[in-house]
Design a protein around this motif. Sequence first.
Motif, PDB file in Angstrom:
ATOM      1  N   ASN A 263       3.949   9.522  -6.846  1.00 54.73           N
ATOM      2  CA  ASN A 263       3.675  10.844  -6.195  1.00 54.73           C
ATOM      3  C   ASN A 263       3.322  12.028  -6.978  1.00 54.73           C
ATOM      4  O   ASN A 263       2.158  12.737  -6.844  1.00 54.73           O
ATOM      5  N   THR A 264       4.405  12.243  -7.637  1.00 56.62           N
ATOM      6  CA  THR A 264       4.148  13.373  -8.667  1.00 56.62           C
ATOM      7  C   THR A 264       3.015  13.446  -9.708  1.00 56.62           C
ATOM      8  O   THR A 264       2.380  14.221  -9.831  1.00 56.62           O
ATOM      9  N   PHE A 265       2.846  12.271 -10.069  1.00 59.19           N
ATOM     10  CA  PHE A 265       1.879  11.888 -11.271  1.00 59.19           C
ATOM     11  C   PHE A 265       0.380  11.983 -10.570  1.00 59.19           C
ATOM     12  O   PHE A 265      -0.386  12.904 -11.249  1.00 59.19           O
ATOM     13  N   ALA A 266       0.325  11.362  -9.562  1.00 60.91           N
ATOM     14  CA  ALA A 266      -0.844  11.229  -8.959  1.00 60.91           C
ATOM     15  C   ALA A 266      -1.297  12.501  -8.059  1.00 60.91           C
ATOM     16  O   ALA A 266      -2.453  13.081  -8.391  1.00 60.91           O
ATOM     17  N   GLY A 267      -0.310  13.281  -7.568  1.00 59.53           N
ATOM     18  CA  GLY A 267      -0.569  14.766  -6.790  1.00 59.53           C
ATOM     19  C   GLY A 267      -0.950  15.600  -8.044  1.00 59.53           C
ATOM     20  O   GLY A 267      -1.595  16.688  -7.687  1.00 59.53           O
TER      21      GLY A 267
ATOM     22  N   VAL B 274      -2.310   2.731  -7.822  1.00 62.61           N
ATOM     23  CA  VAL B 274      -2.446   4.258  -8.818  1.00 62.61           C
ATOM     24  C   VAL B 274      -3.018   3.767 -10.140  1.00 62.61           C
ATOM     25  O   VAL B 274      -3.427   4.928 -10.738  1.00 62.61           O
ATOM     26  N   VAL B 275      -2.816   2.769 -10.664  1.00 58.62           N
ATOM     27  CA  VAL B 275      -3.437   2.538 -12.045  1.00 58.62           C
ATOM     28  C   VAL B 275      -4.895   2.542 -11.885  1.00 58.62           C
ATOM     29  O   VAL B 275      -5.881   2.884 -12.607  1.00 58.62           O
TER      30      VAL B 275
ATOM     31  N   VAL C 278     -12.950   4.406  -3.303  1.00 61.61           N
ATOM     32  CA  VAL C 278     -12.513   3.213  -2.860  1.00 61.61           C
ATOM     33  C   VAL C 278     -10.815   3.024  -3.414  1.00 61.61           C
ATOM     34  O   VAL C 278      -9.965   2.648  -2.637  1.00 61.61           O
ATOM     35  N   SER C 279     -10.739   3.510  -4.700  1.00 64.58           N
ATOM     36  CA  SER C 279      -9.654   3.311  -5.158  1.00 64.58           C
ATOM     37  C   SER C 279      -8.228   4.166  -4.284  1.00 64.58           C
ATOM     38  O   SER C 279      -7.323   3.755  -4.129  1.00 64.58           O
ATOM     39  N   TYR C 280      -8.764   5.359  -3.942  1.00 64.63           N
ATOM     40  CA  TYR C 280      -7.918   6.089  -3.334  1.00 64.63           C
ATOM     41  C   TYR C 280      -7.339   5.713  -2.002  1.00 64.63           C
ATOM     42  O   TYR C 280      -6.340   5.964  -1.436  1.00 64.63           O
ATOM     43  N   LEU C 281      -8.616   5.188  -1.377  1.00 64.51           N
ATOM     44  CA  LEU C 281      -8.283   4.491   0.008  1.00 64.51           C
ATOM     45  C   LEU C 281      -7.181   3.457  -0.186  1.00 64.51           C
ATOM     46  O   LEU C 281      -6.401   3.260   0.587  1.00 64.51           O
TER      47      LEU C 281
ATOM     48  N   VAL D 151      -0.220   3.572 -16.328  1.00 62.65           N
ATOM     49  CA  VAL D 151       0.363   2.192 -16.457  1.00 62.65           C
ATOM     50  C   VAL D 151       2.032   2.295 -16.774  1.00 62.65           C
ATOM     51  O   VAL D 151       2.808   1.435 -15.972  1.00 62.65           O
ATOM     52  N   ILE D 152       2.170   3.241 -17.535  1.00 64.10           N
ATOM     53  CA  ILE D 152       3.736   3.243 -18.031  1.00 64.10           C
ATOM     54  C   ILE D 152       4.512   3.795 -16.804  1.00 64.10           C
ATOM     55  O   ILE D 152       5.474   3.170 -16.311  1.00 64.10           O
ATOM     56  N   LEU D 153       4.151   4.818 -16.113  1.00 62.68           N
ATOM     57  CA  LEU D 153       4.844   5.384 -14.893  1.00 62.68           C
ATOM     58  C   LEU D 153       4.772   4.379 -13.726  1.00 62.68           C
ATOM     59  O   LEU D 153       5.842   4.295 -12.894  1.00 62.68           O
ATOM     60  N   SER D 154       3.522   3.456 -13.615  1.00 62.80           N
ATOM     61  CA  SER D 154       3.825   2.664 -12.582  1.00 62.80           C
ATOM     62  C   SER D 154       4.564   1.588 -12.797  1.00 62.80           C
ATOM     63  O   SER D 154       5.490   1.078 -11.765  1.00 62.80           O
ATOM     64  N   ILE D 155       4.973   0.998 -14.098  1.00 65.62           N
ATOM     65  CA  ILE D 155       5.932  -0.134 -14.094  1.00 65.62           C
ATOM     66  C   ILE D 155       7.302   0.650 -14.040  1.00 65.62           C
ATOM     67  O   ILE D 155       8.216  -0.112 -13.312  1.00 65.62           O
ATOM     68  N   VAL D 156       7.781   2.004 -14.136  1.00 70.35           N
ATOM     69  CA  VAL D 156       8.901   2.277 -14.161  1.00 70.35           C
ATOM     70  C   VAL D 156       9.212   2.612 -12.654  1.00 70.35           C
ATOM     71  O   VAL D 156      10.141   2.078 -12.083  1.00 70.35           O
ATOM     72  N   ALA D 157       8.092   3.021 -11.680  1.00 73.72           N
ATOM     73  CA  ALA D 157       8.283   3.062 -10.320  1.00 73.72           C
ATOM     74  C   ALA D 157       8.586   1.626  -9.901  1.00 73.72           C
ATOM     75  O   ALA D 157       9.199   1.568  -8.861  1.00 73.72           O
ATOM     76  N   ALA D 158       7.799   0.725 -10.236  1.00 76.75           N
ATOM     77  CA  ALA D 158       7.776  -0.590  -9.584  1.00 76.75           C
ATOM     78  C   ALA D 158       9.527  -1.138  -9.833  1.00 76.75           C
ATOM     79  O   ALA D 158       9.979  -1.709  -8.980  1.00 76.75           O
ATOM     80  N   PHE D 159      10.245  -0.756 -10.777  1.00 76.24           N
ATOM     81  CA  PHE D 159      11.390  -1.295 -11.275  1.00 76.24           C
ATOM     82  C   PHE D 159      12.299  -0.346 -10.404  1.00 76.24           C
ATOM     83  O   PHE D 159      13.369  -1.081  -9.684  1.00 76.24           O
ATOM     84  N   LEU D 160      12.355   0.874 -10.101  1.00 80.01           N
ATOM     85  CA  LEU D 160      12.957   1.547  -9.363  1.00 80.01           C
ATOM     86  C   LEU D 160      13.012   1.280  -7.845  1.00 80.01           C
ATOM     87  O   LEU D 160      14.019   1.020  -7.154  1.00 80.01           O
TER      88      LEU D 160
END
Length: 454
Positions: A27-31, A95-96, A116-119, A182-191
């Motif tokens: 959310n922080t990265f995308a926002g 988000v990627v 499309v990706s945002y929806l 990509v990096i932040l999405s992998i971190v998020a999925a793990f958490l």
Amino acid sequence: MDNKLFRTSGIERWGFGLFMAGQSVINTFAGSFLPLFLTNIGITAYAVGVLFLFARVWDAVNDPIFGAILDRTNLKSGKFLPFLRAANVMLPVTVVLMFAIPSGIATGWKILWAFVSYLLFDIAYTMCDVPIFAMTSAVTDQVHERINIMSRNTVLSTLTAIVVAVAGPGLYSSLGPLPTAVILSIVAAFLMFFMSRYAKERYVNKDEEEVTLKSMLNYVKSNKYLRIGFLGIMILSVTSMTNAVITYFAVNCLGNLGMVSVLSLFIALPSLVMGVLMPVLTRKFDKFHLLMVGIIGQTVMSVVCFLAGYENQVLFFILLGVRGIFFGIQLILQLQFTGDFVEYGEFVTGKRLQGTAYSIQTFVFKFMNAVPGAVAMFILGAFGFVSGEGAVQPPSAINAIWVLFILSPVIGALISLPIFAKYKLRDKMVQIMAAANSGDITREEAQEQLAGKL
């Protein structure tokens, strides 16, 4: 709080916090960076504003439908957990996709890809956000345990937001938008994994009676505090555009994208401190009274910051940090009332429609996050904002960015306070209702204790 009153295990409570931390990374990265990314690749501010606004129209349909699905769902694996497990994968992937728009394609195709990706991201976020908050009223019937869980969530999500805000500009500048995503999405999925693995549902609606659109509407009609609370929170927040323009303020007013990290620290660190203190404060003070302190305090400090200006940066950041204390109180407590609405709704209707209540919360908070962004982009466009990486902004656009960044929260506060004045539900009253709903006391005993208070 006495550990004997906890319904949840320690790993469950930490799982909640880590899940919210994972959400916060995304959310922080995308926002913070999606508007900047889209305008940098040549999409106009007006087009970005339309994109965000249209997505909220989709939310108006998407969230209630998903709430109804949740309230009708009773799978062997749970009511909320199956969706959390699916969102654990879908949210990072989408988000990627948002940051994978090729720079060389035509502008029209860029807009379509972004749309499309945002929806898809929005759908994944709904699948994630509604169940995780609904779980706070599904794992425990103790009001202060929910506050403890939500405060831990706020601390960990704020901490990860600070890390992303500090590291994000450097990663974004050196690696580029897509590798950073990509990096932040992998971190998020793990958490996010631990919550879906270890949480247990204890207090959910398992009625055999089908939940219909009519019953949902009647539930909302009967739940006056749900209506008052969400209306006040929504008005308070949709007019606050600080986060929507933070990157533009850093670049165009302070002169450096790296200042996003400093701004985020002074905004978020006080929230982190208040998250740690909130369980202690709510044992002594009702959370509604604390919310009012946060709203009024932030309003006063916003005006003080505006009058002081940002030319003297030392003074500006000190004042911003003080404002952040009140913002932190407000931010933490906004998320802690929906469980109260669930208990009140069950007490007056006999139905525990957590999916409905939390889908409304998700809609309100996504509306709060995206509408300020859309409105801010429209306003910047009207004041001559120039799209394109490295574009020089006219003084009118720079002044608009400053006003939106520091003064916009005042409007919502002035409108919402009269609405909050009608909110009479308090923590002790909610605990009485929760006790009646779970069968610890009779409804007659609860009604006697609540006589004349609602």
